[in-house]
Design a protein around this motif. Structure first.
Motif, PDB file in Angstrom:
ATOM      1  N   THR A 123       0.836  -1.190   0.000  1.00 27.99           N
ATOM      2  CA  THR A 123       0.000   0.000   0.000  1.00 27.99           C
ATOM      3  C   THR A 123       0.878   1.249   0.000  1.00 27.99           C
ATOM      4  N   ARG A 124       0.231   2.390  -0.262  1.00 33.67           N
ATOM      5  CA  ARG A 124       0.910   3.673  -0.214  1.00 33.67           C
ATOM      6  C   ARG A 124      -0.087   4.726   0.248  1.00 33.67           C
ATOM      7  N   ILE A 125       0.437   5.864   0.678  1.00 32.64           N
ATOM      8  CA  ILE A 125      -0.413   6.969   1.112  1.00 32.64           C
ATOM      9  C   ILE A 125      -0.718   7.860  -0.090  1.00 32.64           C
ATOM     10  N   LEU A 126      -1.996   8.068  -0.326  1.00 28.16           N
ATOM     11  CA  LEU A 126      -2.440   8.963  -1.387  1.00 28.16           C
ATOM     12  C   LEU A 126      -2.934  10.255  -0.757  1.00 28.16           C
ATOM     13  N   GLY A 127      -2.481  11.380  -1.284  1.00 31.92           N
ATOM     14  CA  GLY A 127      -2.955  12.665  -0.808  1.00 31.92           C
ATOM     15  C   GLY A 127      -4.163  13.109  -1.622  1.00 31.92           C
ATOM     16  N   VAL A 128      -5.278  13.391  -0.960  1.00 28.42           N
ATOM     17  CA  VAL A 128      -6.503  13.812  -1.656  1.00 28.42           C
ATOM     18  C   VAL A 128      -6.790  15.265  -1.294  1.00 28.42           C
ATOM     19  N   PRO A 129      -6.467  16.207  -2.180  1.00 29.94           N
ATOM     20  CA  PRO A 129      -6.811  17.611  -1.916  1.00 29.94           C
ATOM     21  C   PRO A 129      -8.323  17.824  -2.045  1.00 29.94           C
ATOM     22  N   THR A 130      -8.807  18.949  -1.569  1.00 30.25           N
ATOM     23  CA  THR A 130     -10.210  19.299  -1.775  1.00 30.25           C
ATOM     24  C   THR A 130     -10.448  19.558  -3.267  1.00 30.25           C
ATOM     25  N   VAL A 131     -11.701  19.548  -3.678  1.00 26.24           N
ATOM     26  CA  VAL A 131     -12.029  19.810  -5.084  1.00 26.24           C
ATOM     27  C   VAL A 131     -11.515  21.184  -5.502  1.00 26.24           C
ATOM     28  N   ALA A 132     -11.750  22.188  -4.666  1.00 24.52           N
ATOM     29  CA  ALA A 132     -11.292  23.542  -4.990  1.00 24.52           C
ATOM     30  C   ALA A 132      -9.779  23.587  -5.132  1.00 24.52           C
ATOM     31  N   ASP A 133      -9.088  22.889  -4.241  1.00 23.96           N
ATOM     32  CA  ASP A 133      -7.625  22.888  -4.293  1.00 23.96           C
ATOM     33  C   ASP A 133      -7.124  22.160  -5.546  1.00 23.96           C
ATOM     34  N   ARG A 134      -7.849  21.114  -5.964  1.00 23.19           N
ATOM     35  CA  ARG A 134      -7.462  20.428  -7.197  1.00 23.19           C
ATOM     36  C   ARG A 134      -7.605  21.359  -8.396  1.00 23.19           C
ATOM     37  N   VAL A 135      -8.629  22.184  -8.393  1.00 28.07           N
ATOM     38  CA  VAL A 135      -8.797  23.158  -9.476  1.00 28.07           C
ATOM     39  C   VAL A 135      -7.629  24.136  -9.479  1.00 28.07           C
ATOM     40  N   ALA A 136      -7.304  24.679  -8.310  1.00 29.87           N
ATOM     41  CA  ALA A 136      -6.207  25.639  -8.213  1.00 29.87           C
ATOM     42  C   ALA A 136      -4.883  25.004  -8.649  1.00 29.87           C
TER      43      ALA A 136
END
Length: 418
Positions: A80-93
């Motif tokens: 396994t590995r750690i996945l970083g999930v930004p917020t939707v708004a942060d993904r847009v930025a």
């Protein structure tokens, strides 16, 4: 949405760039970040949310929220590995910055860099690796230990600064690098290095870093030595064992110079043993992007059998997708019609076939046959008249003969385990 910045904004970011970034984020889908906001929630006030991102980014007042840490299986099995999930708004930025940066750096990238680049794929890297293994007897199977957790921030920023004059790109890259992780238990984990896998800007930052740390360094130091790199996963081709060990040591020293480390157990020198290369070595196989390269039976275009060195789906990848097939419990979904089953599993199985079946597709046949066995069990449980195996098998033969395209995998493997 307008194109130009209004007076008083220090950074020139067009609203069209923000809209284009949103369309990419929406197409990629993805889970909510720490704020719990889904793609649908964000879209409910799309105009307001996009304006807020544009206004803050163009004024220099955008600060990223914490990144949600999620533990997921590795892409092709094996841990396994750690996945970083930004917020939707942060993904847009992030996508706004990534798109602006990619326009500048993409034309500069090395021809043998394949990861997250337009018009290139993992299968392209595997195919080129296969060709070069035929012409080179030795490879270095490189494994950079915890690359995304370890890459130094100062060198990433230095690489970005060397490729853009946009102060806002540099500013936001620095802020994203320093964004904290929110762990599954809710605790906050500060970071001092690395760039989280899963963020929209991480792929271009990783490629840019390794462009200088590895690709261009290899081109200067060993210009005649070919390689394939898919982000932090690379294979280097050598003419002899001596050359391979010398270059592996040099690469290890180079990685330490840039703040990284080759994994001492997973980085290996491998002999491409086959029917015409009959020497011996400690390692005669390696796995790259979900495919294991080793000696295996092959056929020429004229049907002649020989032992070649090539890729097929790896044991770890096969184990992972086999576990997914078992989790479907197909035989228990007797409330579904056969059409509903097909619509459910066809896109998934077709994806496996397109990727893992691109090379030595017979490696997938046992898995496809197992899916068929689950479907036969489904037939026997759903229809009383097919409870006996003989009747179910006869119905199966009719279906696969008359409708070979009904399930995506039937064209390759219509049989089932008895």
């Amino acid at each position: 949405m307008g194109e130009q910045k209004p007076a008083g904004k220090p950074f020139e970011i067009s609203k069209q760039e923000v809209l284009d970034a949103w369309l990419k984020v929406k197409a990629n889908k993805g889970a909510p970040g720490v704020d719990g906001q889904s793609i649908e929630d964000f879209e409910a006030d799309l105009r307001g949310n996009l304006y807020k991102i544009w206004n803050r980014m163009s004024s220099g007042s955008y600060f990223p929220p914490p990144v949600k840490a999620v533990e997921i299986p590795k892409a092709h099995g094996a841990g396994t590995r750690i996945l970083g999930v930004p917020t939707v708004a942060d993904r847009v930025a992030q996508t706004v910055v990534a798109a602006r940066l990619e326009k500048v750096v993409e034309p500069k990238f090395h021809a043998d860099s394949y990861g997250y680049r337009p018009g290139r794929s993992a299968l392209d890297a595997v195919g080129k690796c296969r060709e070069r293994c035929w012409r080179h007897d030795w490879v270095i199977d490189l494994d950079i230990q915890k690359f995304f957790d370890s890459v130094p921030w100062d060198l990433i920023v230095k690489a970005v600064e060397a490729n853009t004059a946009d102060a806002w790109v540099i500013l936001y890259v620095k802020r994203w690098l320093a964004a904290v992780l929110q762990m599954p238990d809710g605790s906050i984990a500060p970071r001092d290095r690395g760039t989280p896998q899963g963020s929209a800007v991480s792929p271009v930052l990783a490629n840019l870093f390794l462009h200088y740390a590895f690709d261009m360094w290899m081109a200067r130091k060993f210009p005649s030595v070919p390689f394939e790199r898919y982000v932090d996963d690379a294979v280097v081709h050598c003419r002899s064992e001596r050359q391979a060990r010398m270059i592996a040591q040099a690469i290890g020293e180079r990685m330490e110079q840039v703040g990284l480390r080759l994994h001492p157990d997973k980085t290996r020198v491998v002999y491409c043993q086959d029917g015409s290369r009959r020497g011996s070595a400690e390692h005669v196989s390696f796995t790259y992007l979900g495919f294991t390269f080793r000696a295996r039976g092959m056929r020429t275009r004229l049907g002649q059998v020989f032992t070649g060195f090539g890729p097929a789906i790896s044991k770890d990848a096969l184990k992972k997708i086999s576990a997914e097939v078992r989790s479907w419990r197909l035989h228990q979904h007797t409330g579904y019609t056969i059409g509903e089953l097909a619509r459910w599993i066809n896109p998934i199985v077709r994806g496996w076939m397109q990727y893992y079946g691109a090379f030595y597709r017979s490696g997938l046949y046992p898995l496809l046959k197992r899916i068929n066995s689950y479907l036969v069990r489904w037939l026997r449980k759903k229809y009383k008249r097919l409870r006996t195996f003989a009747k179910a098998h006869a119905a199966w033969e009719r279906a696969t003969t008359q409708h070979p395209g009904y399930f995506a995998h039937w064209r390759w493997e219509p049989a089932h385990w008895r």
